[in-house]
Design a protein around this motif. Sequence first.
Motif, PDB file in Angstrom:
ATOM      1  N   ALA A 133      10.505  -0.622  -1.577  1.00  0.00           N
ATOM      2  CA  ALA A 133       9.397  -1.230  -1.071  1.00  0.00           C
ATOM      3  C   ALA A 133       8.428  -2.768  -1.608  1.00  0.00           C
ATOM      4  CB  ALA A 133       8.000  -0.793  -0.205  1.00  0.00           C
ATOM      5  N   LEU A 134       8.724  -2.488  -3.292  1.00  0.00           N
ATOM      6  CA  LEU A 134       7.796  -3.921  -3.966  1.00  0.00           C
ATOM      7  C   LEU A 134       9.118  -4.540  -3.698  1.00  0.00           C
ATOM      8  CD1 LEU A 134       6.334  -2.227  -6.695  1.00  0.00           C
ATOM      9  CD2 LEU A 134       5.162  -3.546  -5.147  1.00  0.00           C
ATOM     10  N   ALA A 135      10.366  -4.585  -3.502  1.00  0.00           N
ATOM     11  CA  ALA A 135      11.358  -5.895  -3.400  1.00  0.00           C
ATOM     12  C   ALA A 135      11.412  -6.386  -1.928  1.00  0.00           C
ATOM     13  CB  ALA A 135      12.474  -4.581  -4.170  1.00  0.00           C
ATOM     14  N   GLU A 136      11.256  -5.767  -1.397  1.00  0.00           N
ATOM     15  CA  GLU A 136      11.283  -7.014  -0.110  1.00  0.00           C
ATOM     16  C   GLU A 136      10.226  -7.873  -0.025  1.00  0.00           C
ATOM     17  OE1 GLU A 136      13.073  -5.901   2.647  1.00  0.00           O
ATOM     18  OE2 GLU A 136      13.797  -3.251   2.504  1.00  0.00           O
ATOM     19  N   SER A 137      11.502  -8.627   0.584  1.00  0.00           N
ATOM     20  CA  SER A 137      10.754 -10.394   0.345  1.00  0.00           C
ATOM     21  C   SER A 137      10.191 -10.818   1.940  1.00  0.00           C
ATOM     22  CB  SER A 137      11.797 -10.877  -0.700  1.00  0.00           C
ATOM     23  OG  SER A 137      12.776 -11.094   0.558  1.00  0.00           O
ATOM     24  N   GLU A 138      10.708 -10.499   2.910  1.00  0.00           N
ATOM     25  CA  GLU A 138      10.115 -11.182   4.315  1.00  0.00           C
ATOM     26  C   GLU A 138       9.328  -9.921   4.809  1.00  0.00           C
ATOM     27  OE1 GLU A 138       9.644 -11.273   8.638  1.00  0.00           O
ATOM     28  OE2 GLU A 138      10.156  -9.554   7.550  1.00  0.00           O
ATOM     29  N   PRO A 139       7.858 -10.804   5.195  1.00  0.00           N
ATOM     30  CA  PRO A 139       6.603 -10.168   5.488  1.00  0.00           C
ATOM     31  C   PRO A 139       7.205  -9.210   6.355  1.00  0.00           C
ATOM     32  CG  PRO A 139       6.613 -12.794   5.049  1.00  0.00           C
ATOM     33  CD  PRO A 139       8.189 -12.423   5.382  1.00  0.00           C
ATOM     34  N   SER A 140       7.787  -8.928   7.326  1.00  0.00           N
ATOM     35  CA  SER A 140       7.589  -7.467   8.698  1.00  0.00           C
ATOM     36  C   SER A 140       7.936  -6.765   7.672  1.00  0.00           C
ATOM     37  CB  SER A 140       8.310  -7.613   9.430  1.00  0.00           C
ATOM     38  OG  SER A 140       9.392  -8.512   9.320  1.00  0.00           O
ATOM     39  N   ALA A 141       9.364  -7.126   6.802  1.00  0.00           N
ATOM     40  CA  ALA A 141       9.785  -5.820   5.790  1.00  0.00           C
ATOM     41  C   ALA A 141       8.989  -4.889   5.395  1.00  0.00           C
ATOM     42  CB  ALA A 141      10.919  -6.520   5.736  1.00  0.00           C
ATOM     43  N   LYS A 142       8.102  -5.968   4.194  1.00  0.00           N
ATOM     44  CA  LYS A 142       7.612  -5.368   3.722  1.00  0.00           C
ATOM     45  C   LYS A 142       6.186  -4.602   4.397  1.00  0.00           C
ATOM     46  CE  LYS A 142       6.059  -7.981  -0.316  1.00  0.00           C
ATOM     47  NZ  LYS A 142       7.165  -7.078  -1.419  1.00  0.00           N
ATOM     48  N   VAL A 143       5.635  -4.707   5.724  1.00  0.00           N
ATOM     49  CA  VAL A 143       5.128  -4.622   5.694  1.00  0.00           C
ATOM     50  C   VAL A 143       5.580  -2.271   6.814  1.00  0.00           C
ATOM     51  CG1 VAL A 143       3.795  -4.156   8.398  1.00  0.00           C
ATOM     52  CG2 VAL A 143       3.344  -6.463   6.619  1.00  0.00           C
ATOM     53  N   MET A 144       6.455  -2.583   6.682  1.00  0.00           N
ATOM     54  CA  MET A 144       7.224  -1.635   7.294  1.00  0.00           C
ATOM     55  C   MET A 144       7.684  -0.401   6.104  1.00  0.00           C
ATOM     56  SD  MET A 144       9.679  -2.291  10.700  1.00  0.00           S
ATOM     57  CE  MET A 144      10.606  -3.490   9.752  1.00  0.00           C
ATOM     58  N   ALA A 145       8.358  -1.430   5.662  1.00  0.00           N
ATOM     59  CA  ALA A 145       8.369  -0.265   3.957  1.00  0.00           C
ATOM     60  C   ALA A 145       7.349   0.256   3.533  1.00  0.00           C
ATOM     61  CB  ALA A 145       9.218  -1.145   3.289  1.00  0.00           C
ATOM     62  N   ALA A 146       6.189  -0.494   3.158  1.00  0.00           N
ATOM     63  CA  ALA A 146       5.323   0.244   2.521  1.00  0.00           C
ATOM     64  C   ALA A 146       4.065   1.295   3.981  1.00  0.00           C
ATOM     65  CB  ALA A 146       3.641  -1.234   2.883  1.00  0.00           C
ATOM     66  N   ARG A 147       4.257   0.977   4.639  1.00  0.00           N
ATOM     67  CA  ARG A 147       3.929   1.904   6.277  1.00  0.00           C
ATOM     68  C   ARG A 147       5.304   3.667   5.537  1.00  0.00           C
ATOM     69  NH1 ARG A 147       2.505  -1.380  11.404  1.00  0.00           N
ATOM     70  NH2 ARG A 147       0.157  -2.431  10.888  1.00  0.00           N
ATOM     71  N   ARG A 148       6.200   3.418   5.371  1.00  0.00           N
ATOM     72  CA  ARG A 148       7.205   4.486   5.288  1.00  0.00           C
ATOM     73  C   ARG A 148       6.377   4.922   4.531  1.00  0.00           C
ATOM     74  NH1 ARG A 148      11.304   0.769   6.450  1.00  0.00           N
ATOM     75  NH2 ARG A 148      11.822   0.825   4.670  1.00  0.00           N
ATOM     76  N   VAL A 149       6.767   4.139   3.353  1.00  0.00           N
ATOM     77  CA  VAL A 149       6.649   4.578   1.855  1.00  0.00           C
ATOM     78  C   VAL A 149       5.042   5.813   2.353  1.00  0.00           C
ATOM     79  CG1 VAL A 149       5.604   4.863  -0.074  1.00  0.00           C
ATOM     80  CG2 VAL A 149       8.088   3.366   1.055  1.00  0.00           C
ATOM     81  N   ALA A 150       4.290   5.527   3.233  1.00  0.00           N
ATOM     82  CA  ALA A 150       3.473   5.515   3.209  1.00  0.00           C
ATOM     83  C   ALA A 150       3.198   7.055   3.880  1.00  0.00           C
ATOM     84  CB  ALA A 150       1.634   4.673   3.398  1.00  0.00           C
ATOM     85  N   ARG A 151       3.548   6.874   4.529  1.00  0.00           N
ATOM     86  CA  ARG A 151       3.887   7.929   5.869  1.00  0.00           C
ATOM     87  C   ARG A 151       5.153   8.992   4.836  1.00  0.00           C
ATOM     88  NH1 ARG A 151       6.071   5.480   9.088  1.00  0.00           N
ATOM     89  NH2 ARG A 151       8.152   5.180   9.012  1.00  0.00           N
ATOM     90  N   GLU A 152       6.257   8.840   4.358  1.00  0.00           N
ATOM     91  CA  GLU A 152       7.296   9.264   3.887  1.00  0.00           C
ATOM     92  C   GLU A 152       5.930  10.815   2.656  1.00  0.00           C
ATOM     93  OE1 GLU A 152      10.614  10.018   5.105  1.00  0.00           O
ATOM     94  OE2 GLU A 152       9.579   9.363   6.896  1.00  0.00           O
ATOM     95  N   TRP A 153       5.740   9.779   2.078  1.00  0.00           N
ATOM     96  CA  TRP A 153       4.746  10.713   1.441  1.00  0.00           C
ATOM     97  C   TRP A 153       3.772  11.759   1.781  1.00  0.00           C
ATOM     98  CZ3 TRP A 153       4.896  11.952  -4.012  1.00  0.00           C
ATOM     99  CH2 TRP A 153       3.693  12.392  -4.168  1.00  0.00           C
ATOM    100  N   ARG A 154       2.981  11.458   2.645  1.00  0.00           N
ATOM    101  CA  ARG A 154       1.894  12.173   3.167  1.00  0.00           C
ATOM    102  C   ARG A 154       2.538  13.223   4.176  1.00  0.00           C
ATOM    103  NH1 ARG A 154       0.081   8.507   6.248  1.00  0.00           N
ATOM    104  NH2 ARG A 154       1.020   9.041   8.065  1.00  0.00           N
ATOM    105  N   LYS A 155       4.156  12.746   4.178  1.00  0.00           N
ATOM    106  CA  LYS A 155       4.756  13.838   5.131  1.00  0.00           C
ATOM    107  C   LYS A 155       5.655  15.395   4.265  1.00  0.00           C
ATOM    108  CE  LYS A 155       5.022  12.295   9.848  1.00  0.00           C
ATOM    109  NZ  LYS A 155       6.187  12.010  11.007  1.00  0.00           N
ATOM    110  N   GLY A 156       5.322  14.416   2.586  1.00  0.00           N
ATOM    111  CA  GLY A 156       5.560  15.184   1.808  1.00  0.00           C
ATOM    112  C   GLY A 156       7.790  15.524   1.448  1.00  0.00           C
ATOM    113  N   ARG A 157       8.214  14.087   2.498  1.00  0.00           N
ATOM    114  CA  ARG A 157       9.289  14.088   1.869  1.00  0.00           C
ATOM    115  C   ARG A 157      10.182  12.676   1.068  1.00  0.00           C
ATOM    116  NH1 ARG A 157      10.226  12.138   7.629  1.00  0.00           N
ATOM    117  NH2 ARG A 157       9.474  14.513   9.101  1.00  0.00           N
ATOM    118  N   LEU A 158       8.943  12.689  -0.234  1.00  0.00           N
ATOM    119  CA  LEU A 158       9.158  12.232  -1.723  1.00  0.00           C
ATOM    120  C   LEU A 158       9.009  12.925  -2.381  1.00  0.00           C
ATOM    121  CD1 LEU A 158       8.175   8.651  -0.512  1.00  0.00           C
ATOM    122  CD2 LEU A 158      10.484   9.284  -0.234  1.00  0.00           C
TER     123      LEU A 158
END
Length: 265
Positions: free
Chosen positions: A13-38
């Motif tokens: 997620a940190l490596a993403e440079s395009e703003p919308s991609a970083k936004v989606m990556a940050a949300r995805r990491v938070a969601r996957e962590w919350r669901k116990g998938r990471l």
Amino acid sequence: MSSPSVSGAIASALAESEPSAKVMAARRVAREWRKGRLPFRFDVAMPDVPGRPARPELLPPTKMPKRGRGQSLKGRIALFHALAHIEFVAIDLALDMAGRFGGEMGKDFVSDFLSVAADEAMHFVLLERRLRALGSFYGDLPAHGGLWDAAGETRHDVAARLAVVPMVLEARGLDVTPTTIERMRSAGDSAGVRILERILDDEIRHVRVGANHFAEVCERRGKSPDSTWKTLVKKHFRGRVSGPFNDSARNAAGLSRELYAGIAY
């Protein structure tokens, strides 16, 4: 095949440079962590510098054009652009906090700062939408090039990072945002007012998260939070801790007047 570790997902997620991609990556990491998938593994190092888009042009603070008071259309665009950039960098600061120090600090710390990262991503989206409604977009103006400096300065010590980023940089937002809200209200920008009020409420919680974890680190190390904070800020923060302060918001965020009064000037 084993699942990607939480550190690997954060680094991506940190490596993403395009703003919308970083936004989606940050949300995805938070969601996957919350669901116990990471899995709680820290086997991937965080980048020293996160991905950045080609625009906006990043300038030293001394080269940034003055924004004025923000009530004209041009002034409001400049204001919301500056705030969007702050929130964009804040996504990376929260991700890096979780990915760089999570192994040392534990799962609750990771949960807290991935939640902060998702909030910052949402703030960026709200501000970018407001910019587009005003006829502009993120990247249309130059932006402050030094906002990531605090991360580099404190990458060796979680206490230093917590002392500077949530407890100084984000806390400053608690001081200035109410005045900005009133300027937007005077300009008749009700949509801008709603966005800023939402951001202020969230940032109080973000600062409180940082202050609580800072107190935990100090307790673990057998040190006084007040004196340790002042020492770390004097050593690692290059700017000034200066008022006027929003004492009520700071108190709600866990920062007592006694804490910062002794270092402010």
